[in-house]
Design a protein around this motif. Structure first.
Motif, PDB file in Angstrom:
ATOM      1  N   UNK A 199       0.764  -1.244   0.000  1.00  0.00           N
ATOM      2  CA  UNK A 199       0.000   0.000   0.000  1.00  0.00           C
ATOM      3  C   UNK A 199       0.788   1.285   0.000  1.00  0.00           C
ATOM      4  N   UNK A 200       2.054   1.252  -0.371  1.00  0.00           N
ATOM      5  CA  UNK A 200       2.886   2.458  -0.282  1.00  0.00           C
ATOM      6  C   UNK A 200       2.737   3.350  -1.505  1.00  0.00           C
ATOM      7  N   UNK A 201       2.854   4.692  -1.237  1.00  0.00           N
ATOM      8  CA  UNK A 201       3.017   5.361   0.048  1.00  0.00           C
ATOM      9  C   UNK A 201       1.803   5.137   0.951  1.00  0.00           C
ATOM     10  N   UNK A 202       2.048   5.010   2.254  1.00  0.00           N
ATOM     11  CA  UNK A 202       0.971   4.787   3.204  1.00  0.00           C
ATOM     12  C   UNK A 202       0.787   6.006   4.101  1.00  0.00           C
ATOM     13  N   UNK A 203      -0.406   6.100   4.684  1.00  0.00           N
ATOM     14  CA  UNK A 203      -0.623   7.043   5.782  1.00  0.00           C
ATOM     15  C   UNK A 203      -0.527   6.221   7.048  1.00  0.00           C
ATOM     16  N   UNK A 204       0.460   6.521   7.890  1.00  0.00           N
ATOM     17  CA  UNK A 204       0.642   5.778   9.132  1.00  0.00           C
ATOM     18  C   UNK A 204       0.161   6.638  10.294  1.00  0.00           C
ATOM     19  N   UNK A 205      -0.723   6.071  11.085  1.00  0.00           N
ATOM     20  CA  UNK A 205      -1.301   6.810  12.205  1.00  0.00           C
ATOM     21  C   UNK A 205      -0.230   7.232  13.199  1.00  0.00           C
ATOM     22  N   UNK A 206       0.783   6.405  13.393  1.00  0.00           N
ATOM     23  CA  UNK A 206       1.875   6.761  14.299  1.00  0.00           C
ATOM     24  C   UNK A 206       2.621   7.999  13.817  1.00  0.00           C
ATOM     25  N   UNK A 207       2.759   8.123  12.499  1.00  0.00           N
ATOM     26  CA  UNK A 207       3.462   9.276  11.920  1.00  0.00           C
ATOM     27  C   UNK A 207       2.549  10.485  11.793  1.00  0.00           C
ATOM     28  N   UNK A 208       1.244  10.247  11.700  1.00  0.00           N
ATOM     29  CA  UNK A 208       0.284  11.303  11.366  1.00  0.00           C
ATOM     30  C   UNK A 208       0.673  11.969  10.043  1.00  0.00           C
ATOM     31  N   UNK A 209       1.147  11.138   9.107  1.00  0.00           N
ATOM     32  CA  UNK A 209       1.630  11.653   7.825  1.00  0.00           C
ATOM     33  C   UNK A 209       1.810  10.493   6.851  1.00  0.00           C
ATOM     34  N   UNK A 210       2.001  10.840   5.583  1.00  0.00           N
ATOM     35  CA  UNK A 210       2.341   9.858   4.565  1.00  0.00           C
ATOM     36  C   UNK A 210       3.809   9.482   4.687  1.00  0.00           C
ATOM     37  N   UNK A 211       4.134   8.303   4.213  1.00  0.00           N
ATOM     38  CA  UNK A 211       5.530   7.872   4.208  1.00  0.00           C
ATOM     39  C   UNK A 211       5.749   6.790   3.170  1.00  0.00           C
ATOM     40  N   UNK A 212       6.982   6.675   2.720  1.00  0.00           N
ATOM     41  CA  UNK A 212       7.342   5.702   1.695  1.00  0.00           C
ATOM     42  C   UNK A 212       7.752   4.372   2.314  1.00  0.00           C
TER      43      UNK A 212
END
Length: 259
Positions: A199-212
């Motif tokens: 699913x990348x790029x994903x939105x990770x709840x821990x990051x509160x942001x998108x990431x690769x």
């Protein structure tokens, strides 16, 4: 702090286990979504609630924006992304015949900026690069991953596999210790997934942001107290390539949501 200490202790205990590196049978492969709570699954599946869709919408704006000294937009060459980019993300990292090595999707976008738009590349993990990558990858959502079909990628996939099973860091752990040998267990209260990069790029709840995917790999490497690979390095792309080829045939979910 207590959670961090628990995670370090759990990692250390895993480090005492043998690196069995037992590959997951095709029929048992599972997306990270299957390890999530029902609320997080609903968030991913509903485009009006999925926070990653904000990046997709920004990427759509960037797709049609004329940039660089050439004054060109992505759409000037590729037209409607819904058709021209359909299936594109399912095959990355892909072999670049001009460079004679594989590149990931983020690098492909930056190469297009440099060569065709005559624009400076976006910095790694920048808001713009993640947005444009998410928009391109979104056009392939629901399609099977085909990464690894190109025979030219074989030696790079092998290198990525070697990195996947190689123990690293002060905690002496390999990716395989968690994602092949101990998946569906828990580490400091969090589910250990198979590490399938669907699913990348994903939105990770821990990051509160998108990431690769590269950011996620670097986070794991830091977690085992190893020196993280640089974004776009040969090692990073080889590991991304192996992970994507390992998910061959699984469905692309971009933009995925993860805890």
């Amino acid at each position: 702090m207590m959670r961090l200490r628990a995670a370090v202790l759990a990692f250390a205990l895993l480090g005492t286990l043998p690196a069995l590196a037992t590959e997951i049978p095709s029929a048992e492969r599972r997306s990270g979504a299957s390890f999530m709570s029902s609320d997080t699954k609903k968030m991913q599946d509903d485009d009006t609630a999925n926070p990653g869709m904000l990046a997709v919408l920004e990427g759509e704006t960037l797709w049609t924006a004329k940039q660089g000294d050439a004054g060109k937009a992505c759409a000037d060459c590729h037209g409607d992304a819904a058709s021209s980019m359909q299936g594109a993300a399912t095959r990355y990292p892909a072999f670049d015949s001009k460079l004679q090595h594989p590149v990931d999707l983020e690098s492909r976008i930056n190469l297009c900026r440099r060569d065709h738009q005559q624009a400076p590349p976006f910095p790694a993990e920048s808001h713009e690069l993640l947005a444009l990558t998410a928009y391109v990858a979104r056009q392939s959502r629901g399609l099977p991953i085909t990464t690894g079909d190109d025979p030219a990628l074989a030696p790079y996939i092998a290198k990525g596999h070697d990195l996947f099973v190689q123990r690293e860091g002060q905690l002496n752990l390999a990716c395989a210790n968690c994602h092949d040998d101990n998946w569906d267990k828990h580490l400091a209260g969090a589910a250990i997934t198979q590490g399938q990069p669907t699913g990348y790029p994903i939105y990770r709840l821990e990051w509160q942001a998108m990431g690769s995917l590269a950011r996620r790999i670097r986070g794991c490497m830091t977690g085992v107290r190893a020196q993280a690979f640089d974004f776009g390095s040969d090692e990073m792309v080889a590991l991304e390539l192996y992970l994507m080829s390992r998910a061959h045939g699984m469905t692309l979910e971009t933009p995925a949501v993860r805890p």
